[in-house]
Every structure is written in structure tokens, then in C-alpha cells.
Design a protein around this motif. Sequence first.
Motif, PDB file in Angstrom:
ATOM      1  N   VAL A   1     -13.698 -11.200 175.083  1.00  0.00           N
ATOM      2  CA  VAL A   1     -14.325 -10.612 173.902  1.00  0.00           C
ATOM      3  C   VAL A   1     -15.718 -10.125 174.284  1.00  0.00           C
TER       4      VAL A   1
ATOM      5  N   GLU B   1      -8.389 -14.697 176.843  1.00  0.00           N
ATOM      6  CA  GLU B   1      -8.815 -13.451 176.214  1.00  0.00           C
ATOM      7  C   GLU B   1     -10.262 -13.165 176.572  1.00  0.00           C
TER       8      GLU B   1
ATOM      9  N   GLY C   1     -15.795 -14.023 164.156  1.00  0.00           N
ATOM     10  CA  GLY C   1     -14.379 -14.167 164.429  1.00  0.00           C
ATOM     11  C   GLY C   1     -14.106 -15.188 165.504  1.00  0.00           C
ATOM     12  N   THR C   2     -12.934 -15.109 166.099  1.00  0.00           N
ATOM     13  CA  THR C   2     -12.517 -16.081 167.111  1.00  0.00           C
ATOM     14  C   THR C   2     -12.024 -15.371 168.361  1.00  0.00           C
ATOM     15  N   ILE C   3     -11.945 -16.133 169.437  1.00  0.00           N
ATOM     16  CA  ILE C   3     -11.428 -15.649 170.704  1.00  0.00           C
ATOM     17  C   ILE C   3     -10.219 -16.500 171.068  1.00  0.00           C
TER      18      ILE C   3
ATOM     19  N   ALA D   1     -18.546  -8.447 167.235  1.00  0.00           N
ATOM     20  CA  ALA D   1     -17.556  -8.947 168.193  1.00  0.00           C
ATOM     21  C   ALA D   1     -16.222  -9.022 167.469  1.00  0.00           C
ATOM     22  N   ASN D   2     -15.166  -8.562 168.136  1.00  0.00           N
ATOM     23  CA  ASN D   2     -13.824  -8.648 167.535  1.00  0.00           C
ATOM     24  C   ASN D   2     -13.754  -8.002 166.150  1.00  0.00           C
ATOM     25  N   ASN D   3     -14.464  -6.874 166.004  1.00  0.00           N
ATOM     26  CA  ASN D   3     -14.476  -6.137 164.734  1.00  0.00           C
ATOM     27  C   ASN D   3     -15.131  -6.902 163.594  1.00  0.00           C
ATOM     28  N   GLU D   4     -15.809  -8.016 163.906  1.00  0.00           N
ATOM     29  CA  GLU D   4     -16.584  -8.750 162.916  1.00  0.00           C
ATOM     30  C   GLU D   4     -18.065  -8.458 163.138  1.00  0.00           C
TER      31      GLU D   4
END
Length: 250
Positions: free
Chosen positions: A161, A159, A153-155, A180-183
Motif C-alpha cells: 500500500v 500486499e 483503510g486496511t492492508i 492510502a487505499n482510496n481512503e
Amino acid sequence: MSKVFFSIVGTIAAAGVALGGTTLTYDELLQSQEEWTFSTGRRNNQIQIVNGIASCPSCNWGQAAAVTTLSEGILLTNEQDTFTFSFDITTNGTTNAAAMVSFVGETAICLGMSTYNGSINYGTSANVSARAYSFQRAWDNNGDFVQSSGSLGTIGVSETVTVSGAISWKDGQFVLDLSANNETGSIDLGDNVSINNVLLQLDGPNNVSTVPSISNLSMSAYLVPEPATASLSLLGLAGLAMRRRRRQEA
């Protein structure tokens, strides 16, 4: 500043390995200044570590890297061996920057934001002699280019993460599972994994206040001793028990 924190939970046996398995923790790794060495990029930048946060207050379109050697190297060879870790990346105002953590042994396992678009990437590098690794070719002159295996995913701007992972035995080899980030993602690592060093890398744009930071890095390894080590440990413990019994009977 304290030195690298190293603890063993369990009964200590030969060669620092605990009978029946051991847990090694390095939760205060980022608190250490004494055992860090610095390698710098195009503009002589330097990573600063304060209160467990690694930042680059002088980064200015150049690379900064810091590496530490673990107080005891980690080698995963048994099917029960595991290694887990977690760390936070904070963008501090922009995603036009880079922040990476690499676990280095026979190969380098590279994780983090290093594509200047906020993507959290992961991959491996075979060139463990390099002083830096990167998912983008601008760092090639300082180290080895890492071919990304995938993205978590991305940040976003300003933010934080959390990137976490666990190496365990699956289907005939060690596999690193990441999130990370639900990925989620995974990397196949072969029949053994070694980790001797941890490398941090930061890079940022002209505005020094927007350089990302890395914090809350923690690691743990559960290592099952080899049969010979376990046998020596049992003999040693038996000898201690007999000596104690004799003292009590005397």
C-alpha cells in the motif's frame, strides 16, 4: 551505499533557500547507510536498508527503529510553503506486524501500520525526545504512545500500500492531507511545521520472513524565502551581474 541525496531546484540564494521558492528532494533517503543510527527494542533487533528497502530480517517479537537527520531541516512558516511525501508498506505475508514512518520536528507526525490488524493509522505525538512512537501501548517503554487521529483503510496479507500526504496552508493553519487505499484523512498542525528527522519503525512476529518492509520513501518541500533573505539574494545576484558586465566590457 550513497549518502542521503539532497538537491535544490532553482536559483540558490542565501542560507540554501532559492529565490522565489525552492524544492528540496530526498528521494534516495533509504539508500543511505552511513547517516543512520539504530535504536533497538526488547530483543536487540536492527533495521537493514538495502536497495532502498528498509526491512528487519532478525525481528522476533521485538521493535526496531532507525532514524536519520535531514541534510537540511525543513520549516514551513509561509502560507505558500508545502511539504509532500510518499512511501510504500509491504506486509510480506502477515498483517500481524507493524511498520511506521514518522516525520519529527517540534512534534512527530506518525503514519503506518502499527495496530497488528492491518489498519493504516495516522496521528501526532508531542514527545519528540522519544526514540520510538507507536499506535499500540506495547511500545510505550521505548517511546511515546500515539493517539490515532484516524485510519486510512486496511492492508491485506502479502500486499503493498502506498501512503502519501501533503502539508499546505488551509483556513489559517497548516493541514496534512493523507491518502492510502482510496481512503483520505487530515491532521491540523498549527501555524508552523518543522521536520528535522525521519524515523522508521518495524516490528514482526516469530517468523522472521513475515516482517513488513518500507520502501520508495520520497519527500519534497517548497519553501518561500523570508523577505530579508529574498532582498539579500537580489543584492547578491545584482552584484554578480554587475561584475560579469564589467568583465565583458573590459
